[in-house]
Design an enzyme around this catalytic site. Structure first.
Site, short mmCIF file in Angstrom:
data_model
loop_
_atom_site.label_atom_id
_atom_site.label_comp_id
_atom_site.label_asym_id
_atom_site.label_seq_id
_atom_site.Cartn_x
_atom_site.Cartn_y
_atom_site.Cartn_z
N ASN A 1 -12.78 4.11 -49.69
CA ASN A 1 -13.50 3.26 -50.65
C ASN A 1 -13.84 4.15 -51.84
O ASN A 1 -14.73 4.99 -51.75
CB ASN A 1 -14.77 2.71 -49.99
CG ASN A 1 -15.64 1.96 -50.99
OD1 ASN A 1 -15.19 1.61 -52.09
ND2 ASN A 1 -16.89 1.73 -50.63
N LYS B 1 -15.14 3.33 -54.63
CA LYS B 1 -16.34 2.87 -55.36
C LYS B 1 -16.05 2.87 -56.87
O LYS B 1 -14.93 2.60 -57.27
CB LYS B 1 -17.54 3.75 -55.02
CG LYS B 1 -17.73 3.91 -53.52
CD LYS B 1 -19.07 4.45 -53.17
CE LYS B 1 -19.12 4.75 -51.69
NZ LYS B 1 -20.47 4.82 -51.17
N HIS C 1 -20.06 -4.98 -49.00
CA HIS C 1 -20.50 -3.58 -48.89
C HIS C 1 -22.01 -3.53 -49.17
O HIS C 1 -22.52 -4.31 -49.99
CB HIS C 1 -19.73 -2.71 -49.91
CG HIS C 1 -19.93 -1.24 -49.69
ND1 HIS C 1 -21.06 -0.59 -50.11
CD2 HIS C 1 -19.16 -0.32 -49.07
CE1 HIS C 1 -20.97 0.69 -49.75
NE2 HIS C 1 -19.82 0.87 -49.13
N GLU D 1 -23.73 -1.65 -50.91
CA GLU D 1 -24.07 -1.44 -52.33
C GLU D 1 -24.04 -2.77 -53.09
O GLU D 1 -24.84 -3.01 -53.98
CB GLU D 1 -23.13 -0.40 -52.95
CG GLU D 1 -23.47 1.00 -52.44
CD GLU D 1 -22.30 1.97 -52.39
OE1 GLU D 1 -21.26 1.72 -53.01
OE2 GLU D 1 -22.46 3.01 -51.70
N GLU E 1 -21.44 0.14 -41.19
CA GLU E 1 -21.87 1.23 -42.06
C GLU E 1 -23.40 1.28 -42.14
O GLU E 1 -24.01 0.53 -42.92
CB GLU E 1 -21.33 1.01 -43.47
CG GLU E 1 -19.83 0.98 -43.54
CD GLU E 1 -19.33 1.38 -44.93
OE1 GLU E 1 -18.55 2.33 -44.99
OE2 GLU E 1 -19.74 0.77 -45.92
N GLY F 1 -23.08 8.07 -48.07
CA GLY F 1 -23.21 9.00 -49.19
C GLY F 1 -24.35 9.99 -49.04
O GLY F 1 -24.75 10.64 -50.01
N SER G 1 -20.54 8.78 -44.27
CA SER G 1 -20.35 10.23 -44.27
C SER G 1 -19.30 10.70 -43.26
O SER G 1 -19.46 11.74 -42.63
CB SER G 1 -21.69 10.95 -44.06
OG SER G 1 -22.58 10.62 -45.12
#
Ligand code: PEP
Length: 248
Positions: A9, A11, A94, A96, A166, A172, A212
């Site tokens: 991904n 991003k 996702h 985010e 996730e 991250g 991660s």
């Protein structure tokens, strides 16, 4: 035996020029015949990346799409646009997008249905916050995200999809869930799919872990019985992604 699926991904990283250079660098490093390898890239990179991966084992995914066919939705990308450009997968929901763009599980469900209608394979993300984990409501929360995300989706369609577990606190941050934590939730997701549908659908669906993932932890995570690969952010933007894909 489910085939592994390892997806990057990107991003909001990589200009079209940088994207092509990265594909050229990674192409020889991500050859693994036992896994599907997917690069999920920003919308503007899709066309040059589809061209750059030709002749390789890499498939291209989008990071989002809208649930309408076409029309007055400035700034959005439709499923037909993705398909026509050569995209096979699309990340939906996702964390985010849920956090920063207020996407709900109901929105994700609409996107799932529309993606499937167009033959795209959704990679539906779910995951708990640190607070939710500390409150002990992780499994309840994930089950709710999965149940709403798959509402009114037929078993045959669900079986084709991918779910990415996730934990938000691991994305991250360099903090990976322990193998036991990741397997526990991925198994709970599979059990939830069996409850909604049946054992055959639960056995067919592929469940990734994301948060991660790196060259050092991929092998142990991907060896778990309910973890069928990974959704990888940071490490997918460098040569290390080759080691994640060729984790054995
Ligand atoms: C992600 O972007 O979905 C992700 C898991 O990121 P990272 O690997 O950087 O934690």
């Amino acid at each position: 035996m489910r085939r592994k699926i390892i997806a990057g991904n990107w991003k909001m990283n990589m200009t079209p020029g940088e994207a092509v250079k990265l594909v050229e660098e990674l192409k020889p490093l991500v050859k693994n015949e036992e896994a599907d390898v997917v690069f999920c890239v920003p919308a503007i990179d899709i066309v040059p990346v589809v061209e750059a991966v030709k002749g390789s084992n890499i498939e291209v995914g989008a990071e989002n799409m809208y649930f309408e066919e076409k029309g007055a939705y400035t700034g959005e990308i439709s499923p037909a646009m993705l398909v026509d450009a050569g995209v096979k997968y699309v990340i939906l929901g996702h964390s985010e997008r849920r956090d920063y763009f207020h996407e709900t599980s109901e929105d994700v469900n609409k996107k799932m249905k529309k993606a499937l209608e167009h033959g795209l394979v959704p990679i539906m993300c779910c995951g708990e916050s640190l607070t939710q984990r500390e409150q002990g409501i992780t499994l309840d929360w994930i089950r709710q995200q999965v149940k709403v995300g798959y509402q009114d989706i037929a078993a045959a369609d669900a079986a084709k999809t991918v779910i990415a577990y996730e934990p938000i606190w691991a994305i991250g941050t360099g903090k990976t869930a322990t193998t036991e934590q990741a397997e526990e939730v991925c198994k709970a997701i599979r059990d939830c799919i069996a409850e909604i549908y049946d054992e055959a659908t639960a056995e067919a669906i592929r469940i990734q872990y994301g948060g991660s993932v790196n060259a050092g932890n991929a092998a142990e995570l991907f060896a778990q019985p309910d973890i069928d690969g990974g959704l990888v952010g940071g490490a997918s933007l460098k040569a290390e992604f080759g080691k994640v894909v060729c984790y054995k």
